[in-house]
Design a protein around this motif. Structure first.
Motif, PDB file in Angstrom:
ATOM      1  N   ASN A   1      38.267 -13.829  59.749  1.00 50.02           N
ATOM      2  CA  ASN A   1      37.921 -14.647  58.585  1.00 50.02           C
ATOM      3  C   ASN A   1      37.072 -13.835  57.632  1.00 50.02           C
ATOM      4  OD1 ASN A   1      37.372 -16.707  61.227  1.00 50.02           O
ATOM      5  ND2 ASN A   1      38.993 -17.272  59.802  1.00 50.02           N
ATOM      6  N   GLY A   2      36.956 -14.321  56.406  1.00 52.06           N
ATOM      7  CA  GLY A   2      36.138 -13.624  55.417  1.00 52.06           C
ATOM      8  C   GLY A   2      34.707 -13.441  55.882  1.00 52.06           C
ATOM      9  N   PRO A   3      34.050 -12.335  55.510  1.00 52.93           N
ATOM     10  CA  PRO A   3      32.715 -12.023  56.029  1.00 52.93           C
ATOM     11  C   PRO A   3      31.561 -12.630  55.233  1.00 52.93           C
ATOM     12  CG  PRO A   3      33.512 -10.187  54.736  1.00 52.93           C
ATOM     13  CD  PRO A   3      34.617 -11.210  54.730  1.00 52.93           C
ATOM     14  N   LEU A   4      31.848 -13.309  54.131  1.00 51.03           N
ATOM     15  CA  LEU A   4      30.790 -13.926  53.324  1.00 51.03           C
ATOM     16  C   LEU A   4      30.688 -15.396  53.705  1.00 51.03           C
ATOM     17  CD1 LEU A   4      31.614 -12.327  49.857  1.00 51.03           C
ATOM     18  CD2 LEU A   4      30.091 -11.468  51.646  1.00 51.03           C
ATOM     19  N   VAL A   5      29.631 -15.739  54.418  1.00 49.16           N
ATOM     20  CA  VAL A   5      29.542 -17.033  55.100  1.00 49.16           C
ATOM     21  C   VAL A   5      28.467 -17.910  54.445  1.00 49.16           C
ATOM     22  CG1 VAL A   5      29.154 -18.163  57.328  1.00 49.16           C
ATOM     23  CG2 VAL A   5      30.199 -15.885  57.251  1.00 49.16           C
ATOM     24  N   VAL A   6      28.819 -19.159  54.196  1.00 46.88           N
ATOM     25  CA  VAL A   6      27.849 -20.140  53.702  1.00 46.88           C
ATOM     26  C   VAL A   6      27.130 -20.768  54.889  1.00 46.88           C
ATOM     27  CG1 VAL A   6      27.534 -22.303  52.437  1.00 46.88           C
ATOM     28  CG2 VAL A   6      29.214 -20.628  51.637  1.00 46.88           C
TER      29      VAL A   6
END
Length: 564
Positions: free
Chosen positions: A380-385
């Protein structure tokens, strides 16, 4: 908002009626001829400046855009706006002006374009804030426009290895730790930035350029073509031609910048492992385009997009390496073939994303800059909310290159970057600590300064991944390590990060997406009741105005939200 047909002819009033003679006289003085008053007036918004290598070459590119618009039947004029070099502003009070410069740039382009009643715009940017600022202005005005990225810098070379501006920051930490000597530090300084172009890794400038290409507002290939490549001048000439075509076809920025187009931009940012600043800037651009975009949209898209790019700061390669194996268009082609893009979105070429990508070669065989879909760096994308009692409105973590996903440790709390810097220099920060820098948010900074110097010092001292860094400020695209920024609400407005005390146990978990501190409801309420709003740091000037107007980082840190 004027309707499209009114916008199409708005500069033509200059040639109509006796009362317009003074207007024509002014334009004759800058080179207009009789026939030019019958043509659409095209503004070339240039961010040329000598204060940064990112933009040092843009004057030449602006001339090419002007020539392209003129050759295709337009009456073009170049005007300029400002730029700020984040690399130079980093680590001192200059950084407070960096994010506000985005608003100054956007406001100035809107001001000139609207005052002069221009029919179309080519905007050319380079450094971090110029790309989102140009697109924000374009979205506000909604006149036919094309954005051109000035291009990435080539990597520096030292001892047979690629280095860049982040190498300089990290070398300072290595020098302070005694890992390199002064001569070695000097060599890094002299070789890190070899010429024109924006910082070479998947830092903020390249992240935002890639996002805008995916958004459809720039010509395919714009974001990954190096600044020194001859094609940049050809691209700018083509951009000038395209603006006139867009006028003829009645294609406007808000036709291009739809919700689906923003989802394409987020998809590409996640696949490339881009900068956390993309959250701020894409939210601000969407606000200008009147598109409803939230942090939840980033998280929804992230879940379906693998992290494919092995790019600095956490990876091995730089943007030039990506260009050499096919560039951002080849990455988008791969994503589109796997059903991850909205291929029917229209772009500045007049074609859809899918139509543009049909003409693009695939990634080169045997390359390892971009991983295959079935073997990504992360699924998954590495920029996490993240959300929790420390950040009820959200915070952003960049997890690329991280071997751990959970960090629990005592808070080491500082109310400024300077205090935290001294603590690191004095070896007060140890492995296992959660270093907290607060009162540096959009209002509290003011200006939400980046923390590249701090993260570089931590990495340079061998504490990368061993210390968590949490802030209501933000990070450079060059930052890496266990870093969490954009904590919202910020401390200055009473956010929970402002209630933290030294030694509070903080839990940060990217798997469960939580960011909490261990506190009872009773203690939390007591601290909230005892909290007092800090006095403004500035009472006049741009930072005072910015602090009064700026929104939360979770809303893009814009200055025109709810002004009525």
């Amino acid at each position: 908002m004027e309707n499209k047909k009114d916008l199409r002819i708005r500069s033509h009033v200059i040639s109509e009626g006796v009362n317009r003679v003074p207007n024509r006289s002014m334009l004759r003085a800058v080179g207009f001829k009789d026939e030019d008053f019958k043509k659409p007036m095209i503004g070339i918004a240039s961010t040329w400046s000598e204060v940064t290598p990112c933009n040092i070459h843009i004057d030449r590119l602006a001339e090419q855009a002007k020539a392209g618009a003129k050759d295709n039947g337009g009456a073009p004029m170049i005007f300029n706006t400002i730029t700020v070099s984040d690399g130079i502003a980093m680590g001192h009070e200059g950084m407070f002006y960096s994010l506000p410069s985005r608003e100054v740039i956007a406001d100035s382009i809107e001001t000139v374009t609207s005052a002069e009643r221009l029919d179309g715009i080519v905007a050319i940017g380079g450094c971090d804030k110029t790309t989102p600022a140009c697109v924000m202005a374009i979205a506000r005005m909604n006149i036919p426009s094309v954005y051109v990225y000035g291009g990435t810098i080539q990597p520096g070379k030292l001892n047979g290895k690629d280095i860049d501006i982040v190498s300089s920051f990290e070398a300072v930490g290595q020098f302070q730790e005694g890992l390199i000597n002064e001569e070695e530090l000097y060599k890094v300084e002299c070789h890190a930035c070899p010429g024109a172009g924006a910082c070479g890794g998947m830092y903020t400038a390249n992240t935002m350029a890639a996002a805008v290409e995916a958004l459809g507002m720039s010509i395919p290939g714009s974001s990954s073509t190096p600044a020194v490549n001859d094609y940049k001048e050809s691209e700018c000439r083509q951009a000038g031609e395209l603006v006139v075509n867009l006028l003829e076809q009645d294609i406007y920025p808000r036709d291009i910048m739809t919700k689906e187009a923003f989802e394409n931009a987020i998809t590409v940012v996640m696949a490339l492992g881009g900068s956390t600043n993309a959250f701020l800037h894409l939210l601000a651009m969407a606000h200008s385009a009147e598109v409803d975009l939230t942090l939840d949209d980033f998280e929804r898209v992230r879940q379906n997009v693998p992290h494919l790019a092995d790019l600095k700061p956490s990876g091995k390669y730089v943007m030039q390496d990506l260009y050499e194996v096919g560039g951002v268009p080849a990455v988008m082609k791969l994503l589109n073939e796997n059903g991850l893009l909205h291929g029917d979105c229209i772009t500045v070429t007049g074609k859809t994303v899918a139509e543009n990508l049909a003409e693009v070669p695939s990634l080169k065989e045997g390359q390892d800059v971009i991983r295959p879909m079935d073997n990504p760096l992360k699924p998954n994308g590495p920029l996490v909310v993240l959300r929790g009692n420390l950040a009820p409105e959200g915070a952003v973590a960049k997890m690329s290159g991280q071997k751990i996903s959970r960090f629990v440790g005592p808070a080491r709390v500082y109310d400024s970057e300077a205090e935290a810097t001294k603590a690191i220099e004095d070896n007060q920060i140890k492995a296992g600590d959660v270093l907290v820098i607060r009162h540096v948010g959009p209002k509290g900074g003011p200006g939400m300064p980046e923390m590249l110097s701090i993260t570089a010092m931590i990495v340079g001292r061998g504490l990368g991944g061993k210390v968590a860094l949490m802030t209501d400020g933000r990070f450079s695209g060059g930052s890496h390590g266990f870093v969490i920024g954009h904590v919202s609400p910020e401390a200055h407005v009473g956010g929970p990060i402002g209630l933290l005390k030294e030694g509070d146990i903080v839990t940060i978990d990217s798997d469960t997406q939580e960011i909490n501190f261990d506190i009872t409801p009773e203690e939390f309420e007591q601290r909230r009741n005892e909290w007092k709003k800090p006095a403004p740091k500035h009472k006049s000037g741009i930072l005072a105005k910015y602090a009064r107007l700026v929104s939360s980082s979770s809303k893009g840190a814009v200055t025109d939200l709810d002004l009525e």
